[in-house]
Design an enzyme around this catalytic site. Structure first.
Site, PDB file in Angstrom:
ATOM      1  N   ASP A 152       8.840 -26.990 -18.829  1.00  0.00           N
ATOM      2  CA  ASP A 152       9.806 -27.819 -18.102  1.00  0.00           C
ATOM      3  C   ASP A 152      11.198 -27.206 -18.116  1.00  0.00           C
ATOM      4  OD1 ASP A 152       9.686 -28.324 -20.884  1.00  0.00           O
ATOM      5  OD2 ASP A 152      10.690 -30.243 -20.670  1.00  0.00           O
ATOM      6  N   HIS A 169      20.749 -23.786 -22.908  1.00  0.00           N
ATOM      7  CA  HIS A 169      21.272 -24.956 -22.189  1.00  0.00           C
ATOM      8  C   HIS A 169      22.630 -24.670 -21.541  1.00  0.00           C
ATOM      9  CE1 HIS A 169      18.501 -28.089 -24.351  1.00  0.00           C
ATOM     10  NE2 HIS A 169      17.917 -26.913 -24.245  1.00  0.00           N
ATOM     11  N   GLU A 189       8.831 -30.806 -22.826  1.00  0.00           N
ATOM     12  CA  GLU A 189       9.311 -30.612 -24.192  1.00  0.00           C
ATOM     13  C   GLU A 189      10.743 -31.102 -24.356  1.00  0.00           C
ATOM     14  OE1 GLU A 189      11.488 -29.070 -27.423  1.00  0.00           O
ATOM     15  OE2 GLU A 189      11.832 -28.290 -25.412  1.00  0.00           O
ATOM     16  N   GLU A 190      11.518 -31.057 -23.287  1.00  0.00           N
ATOM     17  CA  GLU A 190      12.957 -31.306 -23.375  1.00  0.00           C
ATOM     18  C   GLU A 190      13.333 -32.780 -23.490  1.00  0.00           C
ATOM     19  OE1 GLU A 190      15.180 -29.227 -23.873  1.00  0.00           O
ATOM     20  OE2 GLU A 190      14.599 -27.282 -23.068  1.00  0.00           O
ATOM     21  N   ARG A 207      10.255 -19.216 -40.675  1.00  0.00           N
ATOM     22  CA  ARG A 207      10.382 -19.558 -42.078  1.00  0.00           C
ATOM     23  C   ARG A 207       9.254 -20.510 -42.451  1.00  0.00           C
ATOM     24  NH1 ARG A 207      14.850 -20.631 -44.155  1.00  0.00           N
ATOM     25  NH2 ARG A 207      14.145 -21.979 -45.847  1.00  0.00           N
TER      26      ARG A 207
END
Length: 388
Positions: free
Chosen positions: A77, A358, A135-136, A174
């Protein structure tokens, strides 16, 4: 890994990424993107399921040898941002652009699918490709895809994020908490409007909301352990219609980011208490809509170790231990269900790819897609070989 084949696929990867960049689609509206991906998978002879949890697409590649099922995920998206780049692949959709690299994620995963489709006789088990919508925007697309069965039978999952804060050639991850949880809140301060010259006859919602903004700055600085990372951000405030009218309503909204669930609950409680107390102090009333979002993304220890082992073998990538980062990701839901690892792939280059995610001029160094594809393939092949 057949490096030569991967290099052969790279031009098509770039072409698809630029096509998607010209034709971005917002969260929950990825109809054309989804259809395009499904069509390409079918052309490659990959088993395809469409409309999985929305516009999600799942591709399944069955190997010639027995083995485990490895899932690989890409989001697809875009964001409601006007593209300000000057290039031949700039967005053609006003007010919408791929400002976070999801076009590159999709193009990368499709190339990985083609790689495994062409080498399936040597493949152990199954490779499952998850092309995820939304996802956003919370609640995101991961939970709906999981509910629709996208993870059924999956043994492990991997995902990447093209990441411009890292230079091309560097990758990072990580063990444990890599990305923060995210919650959203929407507050409406209700007062009593009136004439700007007669404030004593009113309850000024703008003043009450402004006081609340300052009060909320104390949540992290005075209620959260300084060694426990957390963020409370007020991103928007709207109130009033003219310079001589005291507004009866003022709205503000913000986001909360942290890593520990106990801290997450504490911040929510403090926001409620401060909002209610501030409203009462100014003679106003407050309506609070607090929306829990994605949990913290927790990588599994063994799969992080696999990343550190595999990455240097992929085009000589430099693998680093990432610090925890405050952006959130609904990949978190997948690794709550099965073991996995989310990895950051350097996509900055000091030239065109210098803007943050963004940003209206965001871009990636497209060489990073080759690195991302190689990393996903290496992780899948390592897992499959270990569990043969």
């Amino acid at each position: 890994m057949e490096v030569g084949l991967l290099h052969e696929l790279f031009p098509a990867m770039v072409e698809l990424r630029r096509h998607l960049h010209r034709h971005p689609e917002l969260s929950f509206r990825e109809e054309e993107t989804s259809a395009h991906i499904a069509e390409r998978l079918q052309e490659l002879g990959i088993e395809v399921s469409v409309n999985v949890g929305g516009y999600g697409v799942v591709g399944k590649i069955y190997g010639g040898l027995p083995g485990k099922t490895v899932a690989l995920r890409a989001d697809m998206d875009a964001l409601p941002i006007q593209d300000e780049k000057t290039c031949d692949y700039a967005s053609e959709q006003p007010g919408v652009m791929h400002a976070c690299g999801h076009d590159g994620h999709t193009a990368t995963l499709l190339a990985v699918g083609e790689y495994f489709a062409k080498t399936r006789e040597q493949l152990r088990g199954e490779i499952r490709l998850l092309f995820q919508p939304a996802e956003e925007v919370c609640p995101g697309g991961a939970t709906s895809m999981i509910a629709a069965g996208a993870l059924d039978g999956v043994d492990v999952i991997y995902g990447v994020h093209l990441w411009t804060p890292l230079p091309v050639g560097t990758v990072a991850s990580r063990p444990g908490a890599l990305m923060a949880s995210t919650d959203e809140f929407f507050i409406e301060m209700q007062g009593q409007g009136g004439h700007g010259g007669m404030p004593h006859k009113t309850v000024d919602s703008v003043v009450a909301a402004s006081a609340l903004v300052l009060q909320l700055q104390s949540v992290v600085s005075r209620s959260v352990d300084p060694l426990d990372p957390a963020v409370v951000t007020i991103g928007a405030i709207q109130g009033g219609t003219a310079q001589n009218i005291i507004a009866d309503r003022c709205k503000l909204s913000g986001t909360v980011r942290c890593f520990e669930e106990g801290t997450r609950a504490l911040i929510r409680q403090r926001i409620h208490a401060l909002t209610e107390g501030t409203a009462q102090a100014y003679g106003a009333e407050a309506i609070i809509n607090y929306m829990p979002g994605y949990p913290s993304l927790i990588n599994h220890e063994r799969e992080y170790e696999r990343f550190m082992e595999a990455a240097p073998e992929v085009f000589g990538l430099h693998a680093e231990l990432s610090t925890p980062i405050m952006p959130a990701e609904d990949f978190a839901y997948y690794v709550q269900k099965v073991p996995g690892c989310f990895m950051l792939v350097g996509a900055g280059n000091g030239q065109n790819a210098v803007y943050p995610h963004h940003h209206p001029k965001f871009d990636i160094d497209e060489q990073a897609m080759l690195h991302a594809a190689g990393l996903l393939i290496a992780m899948a092949e390592s897992y499959s070989a270990e569990h043969a």
